[in-house]
Design an enzyme around this catalytic site. Structure first.
Site, PDB file in Angstrom:
ATOM      1  CG  HIS A 157      32.156 -33.335 -61.460  1.00 21.72           C
ATOM      2  ND1 HIS A 157      31.536 -33.479 -62.684  1.00 21.72           N
ATOM      3  CD2 HIS A 157      32.750 -34.533 -61.205  1.00 21.72           C
ATOM      4  CE1 HIS A 157      31.728 -34.706 -63.141  1.00 21.72           C
ATOM      5  NE2 HIS A 157      32.471 -35.359 -62.269  1.00 21.72           N
ATOM      6  CG  ASP A 363      50.826 -30.661 -78.958  1.00 21.37           C
ATOM      7  OD1 ASP A 363      51.592 -29.892 -78.348  1.00 21.37           O
ATOM      8  OD2 ASP A 363      51.111 -31.180 -80.047  1.00 21.37           O
TER       9      ASP A 363
END
Length: 424
Positions: A157, A363
């Protein structure tokens, strides 16, 4: 689900595909430093097959790293002032990548099985705190027996927030589909972000959960009818109620009603992060950390017994303080500490929203993911995550570990009561 077998290939390091990719060090911002070196994991599940998913995505990742080359680097000590940087040398570095296969089909039952979920990610050796020698990003692509596949992503992170990872995954998807370049040019150094000084939400006075505080995993869908009623009740002509505010208010209130507190005046706290790219005028394509944490405090009785619209007002009032939580003054020490009163772990509730940050827009050639799944490595405080809706379902998908077993039935009863009544 105990007979499911996940077979993994040996991990390999993937670097930029083109020779001559820039090397060097990238300074971390205050936002990065405050996020800390901790792992975050998510899973994108795809029910439509693509040809050779692991190899296709590995190649696209390598091409994406030409543009996102700092992600191939490692944490390092900076100058004499002690600041950390990310250094990419091109030698022995890269993103750790694993290809895998699972002996089951993609379905809701499989995605709710904790042992299987754990096998769909590559893990840091120390799951609580990645070291300076560990990659900043780990990726595993698992193909299922039905032809669907999952992309498990674990990252440090300290280098990127969820919005940044969403942007990276979209870029990998674009390259996997044959685009010559990512549609958004990535930015890792932005002076506007580097000079901003976020306020610090101090958690030193919050007790953390222990191993004995087992939270039950819940996979919920908050229906659009309930969200719409809360928005209508809590909104106004001048100020609308957002989906985030409506869903969080409902869950916080149902939880407060389910968890019996001996003293009605006991404090409860709701903590959430807010993207502040707009507030600091971050450049389009900036993919480092750029959020601050906010805390709403109230008594348990107030949250439990108020109208839901009043709980929305509590959340909204805290969000409206964001603009005052930032400063552009370079002479500022960068820390405006916000202390919380002493709170038990169980009375502290964390929430994160993975909606509208691009995770469901990835995608790789077969369409967008059928769902986005949270995998929690460690429970510090009870928490829940707002995810994009599962494919074929309306509303907001909520994944949570915020209740002990003895409070689950009462919570579900309270949620059902709000869902079924015309009164909010």
């Amino acid at each position: 689900m105990s007979n499911i077998v996940v077979t993994k290939s040996s991990p390999l390091l993937v670097g930029p595909s083109e020779p001559g990719t820039p090397t060097g060090s990238t300074r971390l911002s205050w936002f990065d430093e405050l996020s800390g070196s901790s792992p975050v994991s998510l899973l994108l599940v795809f029910d439509k097959p693509i040809a050779n998913p692991a190899e296709t995505i590995r190649r696209a990742l390598s091409r994406a790293l030409v543009h996102y080359y700092p992600i191939s680097g490692r944490l390092a000590a900076g100058s004499a002032d002690g600041d950390e940087v990310v250094t990419y040398t091109g030698e022995g570095q890269g993103v750790l990548f694993v290809g895998a296969s699972a002996s089951c089909a993609v379905d809701d039952e499989a995605m709710s099985a904790a042992p299987l979920l754990s096998d769909l990610y590559a893990h840091y050796p120390d799951e609580l705190c990645p070291s300076h020698t560990d990659p900043l990003l780990l990726m595993q692509v698992t193909e299922f027996s039905c032809g669907g596949f999952a992309v498990g992503v674990t990252w440090n992170h300290i280098f990127a927030d969820g919005t940044g990872i969403g942007q990276l995954l979209q870029a990998i998807g674009e390259l996997a589909r044959g685009m010559p370049l990512p549609s958004v040019a990535p930015v890792r150094w932005d002076e506007s972000v580097m000079t901003a000084r976020p306020r610090v939400l101090t958690l030193a006075d919050v007790e953390f959960l222990t191993d004995e505080d087992d939270m039950v995993f819940l996979d919920l869908t908050i229906p659009p009818s309930l969200i719409g009623r809360v928005k209508a009740e809590a909104g106004s002509d001048s100020e609308r109620c957002t989906v985030f505010e409506a869903v969080v208010a409902v869950l916080w209130q149902c939880r407060a009603r389910a968890v019996s507190v001996p003293e009605g005046h006991a404090a409860t706290s709701l903590m959430f992060g807010s993207n502040v790219r707009g507030l600091v005028s971050a450049a389009e394509g900036y993919y480092g950390n750029c959020y601050i944490s906010e805390s709403v405090q109230a008594t348990s009785a107030h949250v439990a017994n108020s109208d839901t619209k009043d709980v929305v007002k509590l959340i909204k009032a805290t969000k409206q303080k964001l603009r005052g939580a930032m400063t552009k003054n370079n002479d500022d020490d960068g820390v405006n500490s916000v202390q919380q009163q002493r709170l038990s772990a169980y009375n502290t509730l964390g929430v994160s929203s993975w909606r509208n940050i691009g995770l469901d827009a990835a995608d790789f050639g077969g369409g967008r993911p059928s769902r986005v799944v949270l995998y929690a490595m460690q429970d510090i405080v009870p928490f829940f995550v707002l995810c994009p809706p599962c494919k074929g379902k309306d509303g907001v998908n909520v994944l949570s570990r915020m209740l002990k077993k003895e409070h689950v039935d009462r919570f579900l009863h309270e949620l059902e009561a709000l869902t079924s009544t015309e009164r909010v």
